[in-house]
Design an enzyme around this catalytic site. Structure first.
Site, PDB file in Angstrom:
ATOM      1  N   ARG A 195      -0.956 -13.662  -7.812  1.00  0.00           N
ATOM      2  CA  ARG A 195      -0.803 -12.184  -7.705  1.00  0.00           C
ATOM      3  C   ARG A 195       0.633 -11.736  -8.425  1.00  0.00           C
ATOM      4  O   ARG A 195       1.570 -12.499  -8.494  1.00  0.00           O
ATOM      5  CB  ARG A 195      -0.585 -11.760  -6.381  1.00  0.00           C
ATOM      6  CG  ARG A 195      -2.004 -11.684  -5.582  1.00  0.00           C
ATOM      7  CD  ARG A 195      -1.830 -10.695  -4.338  1.00  0.00           C
ATOM      8  NE  ARG A 195      -2.697 -11.004  -3.349  1.00  0.00           N
ATOM      9  CZ  ARG A 195      -2.993 -10.358  -2.160  1.00  0.00           C
ATOM     10  NH1 ARG A 195      -2.313  -9.293  -2.076  1.00  0.00           N
ATOM     11  NH2 ARG A 195      -4.049 -10.664  -1.323  1.00  0.00           N
TER      12      ARG A 195
ATOM     13  N   ASP B 195     -14.863 -12.968 -13.350  1.00  0.00           N
ATOM     14  CA  ASP B 195     -14.184 -14.306 -13.279  1.00  0.00           C
ATOM     15  C   ASP B 195     -14.049 -15.027 -14.662  1.00  0.00           C
ATOM     16  O   ASP B 195     -13.242 -15.352 -15.263  1.00  0.00           O
ATOM     17  CB  ASP B 195     -14.698 -15.293 -12.243  1.00  0.00           C
ATOM     18  CG  ASP B 195     -14.311 -14.793 -10.953  1.00  0.00           C
ATOM     19  OD1 ASP B 195     -13.396 -13.987 -10.746  1.00  0.00           O
ATOM     20  OD2 ASP B 195     -14.625 -15.546  -9.933  1.00  0.00           O
TER      21      ASP B 195
ATOM     22  N   HIS C  18     -12.005  -9.667  -5.446  1.00  0.00           N
ATOM     23  CA  HIS C  18     -12.798 -10.824  -6.133  1.00  0.00           C
ATOM     24  C   HIS C  18     -13.722 -10.183  -7.273  1.00  0.00           C
ATOM     25  O   HIS C  18     -13.608  -8.816  -7.541  1.00  0.00           O
ATOM     26  CB  HIS C  18     -13.644 -11.394  -5.171  1.00  0.00           C
ATOM     27  CG  HIS C  18     -13.089 -12.622  -4.316  1.00  0.00           C
ATOM     28  ND1 HIS C  18     -12.282 -13.495  -4.851  1.00  0.00           N
ATOM     29  CD2 HIS C  18     -12.569 -12.594  -3.014  1.00  0.00           C
ATOM     30  CE1 HIS C  18     -11.822 -14.349  -3.627  1.00  0.00           C
ATOM     31  NE2 HIS C  18     -11.814 -13.603  -2.626  1.00  0.00           N
TER      32      HIS C  18
END
Length: 365
Positions: A84, A155, A125
């Site tokens: 993060r 992703d 996500h």
């Protein structure tokens, strides 16, 4: 290491998903990737994304371990991290510190929301990142809820692949400027970028917000999957007139005037039902004998066990085996600098890596 990136030195801060996938791609193509993992993290042969690495187990809460990472950075070309925003800075490994040690360093940052913005510090996500990009809304059947397309779009496509492109682009620029920089790869940005064609088609009035009713989302009867007599599936994508004509010929519907209206969207639902009846008359393998390899834009829908056994994939060696685990082989292909086979990951010490890295690499010699 063999491959076009031989001599490239990469420090990877171990994470999950897109960061490791980006590092795997770079390692597959010949880069030497040093993975910094937490103490006690096991080497798992089933973790395909972790292949071809040298792993250092370091506790980054220990200042001595941080100093070891910075010593590696001094000799590295690239650093990749997927924490993060702010985490690397708190560890003492932020971009300002690392670029002070190595001014040519490319500092790749992989996050879902990006390094700034109202959501940048929130958890999330793939499904969340593609949701705000417009991409998730478009996937699914008409009248049904959106369907997560695995985690390919956020992703791996919009995240890891775009980070790899960004890192390599910055490396190219550094050959001219002699200066490194930070690459901020956000999956929200990447998922939006991957939707560029759809946004263009929507602007042109060729795409609607109605899920499952457009040409490439399963709305068109000539671009969809169909069940066969044995319950297995085939995929059809006969868009162009000549390909569509061949599909009609091979399916025995060339003389059916109903199928003349290929681009009549009002006719698509009924023609889909009609074509579904046709495909239910044969097994998947029987359809393969009739259609595979011709210009009807046809393929069998294979599962994870079947795909590696398909003759085309075997001819191209699309899959390989490492430590007893069947997995995709490195891609793409290169004529002069082909990558070597993937290798098992192994542990090392920072001192051992530094001893090697203090010698000039091919990329910097």
């Amino acid at each position: 290491m063999a491959g076009p990136l031989a001599g490239l030195r990469v420090v990877e801060m171990a994470g999950i998903g897109p960061g490791p996938f980006c590092a795997m791609v770079l390692a597959d193509l010949g880069a030497e990737v040093i993975r910094v993992a937490r103490p006690g993290a096991a080497l798992d042969p089933n973790d395909v994304l972790a292949r071809s690495r040298t792993v250092l187990h370091l506790d980054l809460r220990d200042p001595a371990s941080v100093r070891e990472v910075l010593a590696l950075v001094e000799h590295a070309d690239v650093l990749i991290e997927g924490y993060r925003p702010g985490v690397m800075e708190r560890l003492g490994l932020g971009p300002d510190v690392c670029l002070a040690r190595q001014p040519r360093l490319i500092y790749g940052r992989m996050t879902g929301w990006g390094q700034h913005g109202p959501l940048s510090h929130a958890a999330g996500h793939d499904i969340n990142y593609i949701a705000i990009s417009g991409a998730l809304h478009a996937v699914g059947r008409s009248g049904s809820a959106p369907v997560p397309p695995l985690n390919y779009v956020g992703d791996f496509g919009g995240g890891a692949m775009l980070l790899a492109v960004g890192v390599l682009s910055a490396l190219f620029e550094a050959t001219r400027s002699g200066r490194g920089q930070v690459v901020d790869a956000a999956m929200t940005d990447g998922a939006a970028l991957m939707s560029a064609m759809m946004y263009g088609m929507k602007a042109a009035g060729q795409w609607s917000n109605q899920r499952g009713e457009n040409m490439l989302d399963g709305g068109a009867f000539f671009y969809d999957t169909y069940a066969c007599a044995d319950g297995r599936f085939v995929a059809v994508g006969a868009i162009e007139p000549q390909f569509y004509a061949l599909l009609r010929e091979r399916c025995g519907i060339a003389d059916d005037p109903a199928f003349d209206a290929q681009m009549d969207r009002d006719a698509w639902p009924l023609l889909k039902l009609r074509l579904a009846e046709v495909f239910r008359t044969r097994t998947r393998d029987e359809w393969c004998l009739l259609l595979e390899g011709c210009d009807a834009c046809f393929a069998p829908v294979l599962d994870w066990d079947e795909a590696p056994l398909h003759p085309h994939n075997q001819a191209r060696q699309t899959f390989c085996e490492l430590d007893g685990v069947l997995q995709p082989a490195p891609a793409p292909r290169f004529t002069r600098t082909p990558p070597g086979a993937p290798a098992s990951s192994a542990t090392a010490t920072a001192d051992a890596v530094l001893q090697r890295w203090r010698q000039p690499a091919l990329a910097t010699a």
